[in-house]
Scaffold this active site. Structure first.
Site, PDB file in Angstrom:
ATOM      1  NE  ARG A  15      47.310 -51.676 126.179  1.00 17.05           N
ATOM      2  CZ  ARG A  15      46.692 -52.837 126.058  1.00 17.05           C
ATOM      3  NH1 ARG A  15      46.317 -53.251 124.859  1.00 17.05           N
ATOM      4  NH2 ARG A  15      46.444 -53.600 127.102  1.00 17.05           N
ATOM      5  CG  ASN A  89      56.685 -28.419 100.622  1.00 14.80           C
ATOM      6  OD1 ASN A  89      56.211 -29.199 101.445  1.00 14.80           O
ATOM      7  ND2 ASN A  89      57.910 -28.551 100.133  1.00 14.80           N
ATOM      8  CG  HIS A  90      57.010 -22.241 104.494  1.00 16.14           C
ATOM      9  ND1 HIS A  90      56.558 -21.640 105.652  1.00 16.14           N
ATOM     10  CD2 HIS A  90      58.364 -22.064 104.477  1.00 16.14           C
ATOM     11  CE1 HIS A  90      57.589 -21.107 106.299  1.00 16.14           C
ATOM     12  NE2 HIS A  90      58.699 -21.354 105.607  1.00 16.14           N
ATOM     13  CB  THR A 121      62.220 -15.228 110.553  1.00 17.01           C
ATOM     14  OG1 THR A 121      62.666 -16.405 109.898  1.00 17.01           O
ATOM     15  CG2 THR A 121      62.442 -15.377 112.049  1.00 17.01           C
ATOM     16  CB  SER A 122      59.204 -19.571 109.694  1.00 22.10           C
ATOM     17  OG  SER A 122      58.772 -19.325 108.386  1.00 22.10           O
ATOM     18  CG  HIS A 170      74.209 -53.180 150.170  1.00 20.42           C
ATOM     19  ND1 HIS A 170      74.843 -52.509 149.148  1.00 20.42           N
ATOM     20  CD2 HIS A 170      74.503 -52.496 151.309  1.00 20.42           C
ATOM     21  CE1 HIS A 170      75.514 -51.482 149.647  1.00 20.42           C
ATOM     22  NE2 HIS A 170      75.314 -51.443 150.945  1.00 20.42           N
ATOM     23  CB  SER A 299      48.810 -65.410 134.776  1.00 19.20           C
ATOM     24  OG  SER A 299      49.371 -66.466 134.022  1.00 19.20           O
ATOM     25  CB  SER A 300      46.919 -66.541 129.612  1.00 16.69           C
ATOM     26  OG  SER A 300      48.264 -66.978 129.480  1.00 16.69           O
ATOM     27  NE  ARG A 339      65.381 -22.469 111.815  1.00 13.28           N
ATOM     28  CZ  ARG A 339      64.848 -23.621 112.205  1.00 13.28           C
ATOM     29  NH1 ARG A 339      65.586 -24.513 112.831  1.00 13.28           N
ATOM     30  NH2 ARG A 339      63.568 -23.887 111.982  1.00 13.28           N
TER      31      ARG A 339
END
Length: 462
Positions: A15, A89-90, A121-122, A170, A299-300, A339
């Site tokens: 949307r 797969n990495h 490292t990754s 208030h 409003s409908s 990790r």
């Protein structure tokens, strides 16, 4: 079923797709891949300039080619990386393989191809990419959205600085203020919140599997890897990444800066929830009208309605954003030992959290632009609330030492319909100087606003 704006699971990509166009290239998976490529190429180029005999400096043509992989990164490139990921797969290894594919046919680059992702490292790639994403999202979506809201608030505060308005504490009638002053209050709060968001440093580390440069020193024991890493992280692009260096970490950057950033954004969002609810209430009281849009329906079944939908939309989306931001800020700084992967899936929702916020900022900007002050309604409300002048009368009585001042006004005004005549009769009976009586008689709910107008102008123009 094909994925379209109609079938998207998230309304951010359905949307509200068009409203988030600025954020999508940054915080999507495409944006994540793009930054990973940027980090890998930046590291590779820096290694080529490090003075290693095994990796001599690249030619200007090869350097330009590599930088072109970053600047020209496309959806087709991202898909090619995804195709590698189907096999590996990495996701980070897929980026490495895609870059190596691109080096094919360029002899100097092919020869140096094993320096792609060298000693990394990754998480060296991921944490820097996330920092780049957040930096871009902050500069290109979050801050522009907040500044637009702030700009509208300042303009409204200045325009209505002198328009008197009945306060409600208030929910009950209270000492008058001005419309501009109430909007200026929010502007000042939001300005501070924006400054807090701007001040958060985007931190990144490039120090290997557990933060100790183990692999780096195994390859070149005498090289100052920490200084090298700092240069790569902190130098402006394209020589570096333009981030803040994190010298101490486990495998992951600790994410404390992320928590700081998300808390700062959530604080700004909370301020805007407060604003949304107050404006909603003032529209309900008739203090503000909303500019009509041709063809729009409130409003409908009730044709007369002009609903405060922008402020309701903003409030709802700010709440969604804060729910995610607070989870991110509480979860991300926590990692088992050196990790665990609980942060990996959570971090993929950075764009979702910031997307709901960005959507809300747009709604607020639209809503503020539609407001039209209904001064007759505000004036009528003030004129029906003469009881608020009990405060100045009892305060002046105190000045001149008249005993029981508060109690006397409480007896006359609390829970009662108070008129100007009744107050003036009370003033006439007071044992205070005549000049003071004249000053009190001159007060009306509409002119008893103190320094509200001055404060509103000052805050709006700072």
């Amino acid at each position: 079923m094909n994925l379209t704006a109609l079938t998207a699971l998230s309304p951010l990509d359905g949307r509200y797709e068009k409203r988030l166009a600025a954020l999508r290239p940054i915080a999507s998976e495409f944006g994540y891949m793009h930054r990973r490529v940027q980090v890998e190429i930046t590291w590779f180029l820096a290694l080529s300039e490090a003075g290693f005999a095994e990796f001599p400096p690249l030619s200007a043509d090869d350097r330009a080619f590599l930088l072109g992989l970053v600047s020209g990164f496309s959806e087709a490139d991202a898909q090619a990386i995804k195709d590698h990921e189907k096999v590996t797969n990495h996701d980070v290894k897929a980026v490495e393989y895609w870059i190596k594919d691109k080096l094919a046919g360029r002899p100097a680059l092919e020869k140096a191809s094993e320096f792609v992702h060298f000693a990394c490292t990754s998480e060296d790639i991921n944490n820097t990419s996330h920092a780049l994403q957040l930096q871009a999202a902050r500069e290109q979506a979050v801050l522009p959205g907040l500044r637009q809201v702030l700009q509208r608030l300042r303009a409204l505060a200045l325009a209505h600085a002198q328009v008197p308005m009945l306060s409600r504490t208030h929910g009950q009638t209270a000492s008058p203020t001005t419309v501009g002053k109430e909007l200026a209050n929010v502007a000042v709060r939001l300005e501070r919140a924006i400054a807090a968001i701007e001040a958060v440093p985007m931190r990144a580390k490039m120090n290997g599997a557990v933060g100790n440069y183990n692999a780096h020193l195994a390859a070149w024991p005498d090289f100052d890897w920490e200084a090298f890493s700092r240069r790569v992280v902190e130098s402006p692009a394209p020589q570096g990444l333009g981030l803040h260096f994190q010298p101490y970490s486990i495998q992951i950057e600790p994410h404390d800066y992320m928590a700081e950033l998300f808390d700062a954004v959530a604080r700004a969002n909370t301020i805007l929830v407060d604003l949304s609810r107050d404006i909603w209430g003032y529209i309900s009281l008739g203090y503000f009208k909303q500019k009509l849009k041709a063809g729009e329906i409130g409003s409908s079944t009730m044709p007369h309605k002009v609903n405060p939908i922008d402020f309701e939309n903003a409030e709802g989306n700010l709440g969604l954003s804060n729910a995610l931001l607070r989870h991110l800020s509480e979860k991300l700084p926590i990692s088992r030992w050196q990790r665990d992967l609980t942060d990996s899936t959570v971090l993929r929702n950075l764009g979702v959290a910031l997307g709901y916020a960005t959507l809300a900022y747009h709604a607020l900007t639209v809503g503020l632009d539609k407001l039209e002050l209904n001064e007759p309604a505000i004036a009528a409300d003030l004129d029906a609330a003469w009881e608020v002048l009990a405060e100045p009368i009892q305060t002046v009585m105190r000045r001149y030492g008249q005993q029981g001042a508060y109690e006397a006004l409480k007896e006359v005004t609390r829970g009662k319909a108070v008129t100007a005549q009744a107050l003036h009769e009370l003033i006439d009976r007071l044992s205070i100087p005549e000049q003071a009586k004249q000053q009190l008689r001159a007060l009306t709910p509409a002119n008893y606003t103190g320094k509200a107008a001055e404060l509103a102008r000052r805050a709006a123009q700072d």
